[in-house]
Design a protein around this motif. Structure first.
Motif, short mmCIF file in Angstrom:
data_model
loop_
_atom_site.label_atom_id
_atom_site.label_comp_id
_atom_site.label_asym_id
_atom_site.label_seq_id
_atom_site.Cartn_x
_atom_site.Cartn_y
_atom_site.Cartn_z
N HIS A 79 0.88 -1.17 0.00
CA HIS A 79 0.00 0.00 0.00
C HIS A 79 0.92 1.22 0.00
CE1 HIS A 79 -3.63 2.29 0.50
NE2 HIS A 79 -3.18 2.86 1.61
N SER A 80 1.58 1.43 -1.12
CA SER A 80 2.66 2.42 -1.19
C SER A 80 2.94 2.83 -2.62
CB SER A 80 3.94 1.82 -0.59
OG SER A 80 4.34 0.67 -1.35
N ILE A 81 3.77 3.87 -2.75
CA ILE A 81 4.35 4.21 -4.03
C ILE A 81 5.87 4.20 -3.87
CG2 ILE A 81 2.36 5.64 -4.62
CD1 ILE A 81 4.17 8.10 -4.40
N SER A 82 6.57 3.98 -4.96
CA SER A 82 8.03 3.95 -4.95
C SER A 82 8.56 4.98 -5.94
CB SER A 82 8.54 2.56 -5.35
OG SER A 82 8.08 1.58 -4.44
N VAL A 83 9.65 5.65 -5.58
CA VAL A 83 10.24 6.66 -6.46
C VAL A 83 11.70 6.32 -6.71
CG1 VAL A 83 8.65 8.45 -5.67
CG2 VAL A 83 10.88 8.22 -4.55
N ASP A 84 12.19 6.78 -7.85
CA ASP A 84 13.59 6.54 -8.19
C ASP A 84 14.02 7.55 -9.24
OD1 ASP A 84 16.01 5.26 -7.88
OD2 ASP A 84 15.61 3.73 -9.38
N ALA A 85 15.33 7.68 -9.41
CA ALA A 85 15.90 8.59 -10.41
C ALA A 85 17.00 7.87 -11.16
CB ALA A 85 16.44 9.85 -9.75
N ALA A 86 17.34 8.41 -12.32
CA ALA A 86 18.44 7.88 -13.12
C ALA A 86 19.22 9.05 -13.70
CB ALA A 86 17.92 6.99 -14.24
N SER A 87 20.55 8.90 -13.73
CA SER A 87 21.40 9.94 -14.29
C SER A 87 22.53 9.30 -15.07
CB SER A 87 21.98 10.82 -13.18
OG SER A 87 22.83 11.81 -13.70
N GLY A 98 7.72 8.11 -10.28
CA GLY A 98 7.08 7.41 -9.19
C GLY A 98 6.12 6.37 -9.74
N VAL A 99 6.05 5.22 -9.08
CA VAL A 99 5.17 4.14 -9.55
C VAL A 99 4.41 3.53 -8.38
CG1 VAL A 99 6.83 3.57 -11.39
CG2 VAL A 99 6.83 2.24 -9.26
N ASP A 100 3.32 2.86 -8.70
CA ASP A 100 2.61 2.05 -7.72
C ASP A 100 3.50 0.84 -7.40
OD1 ASP A 100 -0.13 1.20 -6.42
OD2 ASP A 100 0.65 -0.56 -7.48
N THR A 101 3.81 0.65 -6.13
CA THR A 101 4.76 -0.40 -5.75
C THR A 101 4.31 -1.79 -6.16
OG1 THR A 101 5.49 0.93 -3.85
CG2 THR A 101 6.02 -1.42 -3.80
N LYS A 102 3.03 -2.08 -6.02
CA LYS A 102 2.55 -3.43 -6.31
C LYS A 102 2.45 -3.71 -7.79
CE LYS A 102 -1.06 -6.72 -5.04
NZ LYS A 102 -2.29 -6.95 -4.23
N LEU A 142 5.65 5.91 1.25
CA LEU A 142 6.51 6.28 0.13
C LEU A 142 7.88 5.64 0.32
CD1 LEU A 142 6.79 9.79 -1.51
CD2 LEU A 142 8.77 8.31 -1.28
N TYR A 143 8.31 4.86 -0.67
CA TYR A 143 9.62 4.20 -0.62
C TYR A 143 10.64 4.92 -1.51
CZ TYR A 143 7.97 -0.10 1.69
OH TYR A 143 7.49 -1.02 2.59
N SER A 144 11.86 5.05 -0.98
CA SER A 144 13.01 5.54 -1.76
C SER A 144 14.20 4.66 -1.42
CB SER A 144 13.32 6.99 -1.40
OG SER A 144 14.58 7.38 -1.92
N ASP A 145 15.12 4.47 -2.38
CA ASP A 145 16.31 3.68 -2.07
C ASP A 145 17.54 4.56 -1.83
OD1 ASP A 145 16.97 4.55 -4.60
OD2 ASP A 145 17.05 2.56 -5.52
#
Length: 209
Positions: A79-87, A98-102, A142-145
């Protein structure tokens, strides 16, 4: 059989960043006095290392989690969203999402922007995610790595060393907006570190293998 390195972190070189091959890494460190670099098997490990520092990884092999530790960590909260970046490079072409985690369904995406960094992208992604959830009055996690970006968000300051230029003005405009949002808004969204060693790549990962 030993796992082969697929990603290379250059902390100190001609252009610090994460590279996808030894030849790319070699080009950034060759002839550079005091170069600092190391190879990693997964992109998640490389990103976590790049967010840290060379001293923490020099001559050390990171242990995996024990079975007991994995049981303690448990499964992600879906029951979350996950975010990430790329460079691509540091600085380089940067984007975040950002995406729906499931389901992995993309909820928002920004970029590509010129002369950005991965940490800046991670910071912007988190703030975008917080604003996204608040606007919808959502109680999702909200998840971030990125520990670095998470600490910047908690301090309400993007503590980047990136130099502003004509090419990355848009990036700095977004940073200013993000910092302003953090200072003028409260939120109840739990900001949680994605456990990459236990769960694999964060669902918002751009998958550039």
């Amino acid at each position: 059989m030993a796992k082969r390195n697929k990603y290379y972190v250059v902390w100190k070189g001609k252009r610090p960043g994460i590279y996808n091959s030894w030849s790319e890494c070699q080009a950034e460190i060759e002839g550079f006095k005091g170069a600092q670099y190391k190879g990693f098997v997964t992109l998640a490990e490389a990103k976590e290392a790049f967010d840290s520092n060379y001293a923490a990884y020099k001559g050390k092999k990171k242990p995996g989690y024990t079975h007991a530790e994995l049981l303690k960590i448990g499964d992600p909260n879906y029951h979350s969203i996950s975010v990430d970046a790329a460079s691509s490079g540091n600085p380089g072409i940067m984007e975040y999402r950002g995406v729906d985690t499931k389901s992995g369904k993309e909820l928002f995406k920004q970029g590509p922007f010129q002369q950005g960094t991965n940490n800046v992208g991670e910071f912007l992604a988190i703030v975008h995610g917080l604003a996204y959830l608040k606007k919808r009055n959502s109680n999702r996690v909200l998840y971030s790595d990125s520990r670095t970006a998470m600490s910047w968000v908690r301090k309400k300051k993007c503590n980047t060393k990136l130099v502003e230029t004509q090419k990355n003005q848009k990036v700095f405009e977004l940073i200013e907006r993000a910092e302003s949002w953090l200072k003028s808004n409260s939120y109840n969204t739990p900001l949680v570190k994605w456990e990459t060693k236990a769960w694999g790549e964060i669902p918002a990962d751009f998958g550039r293998k």
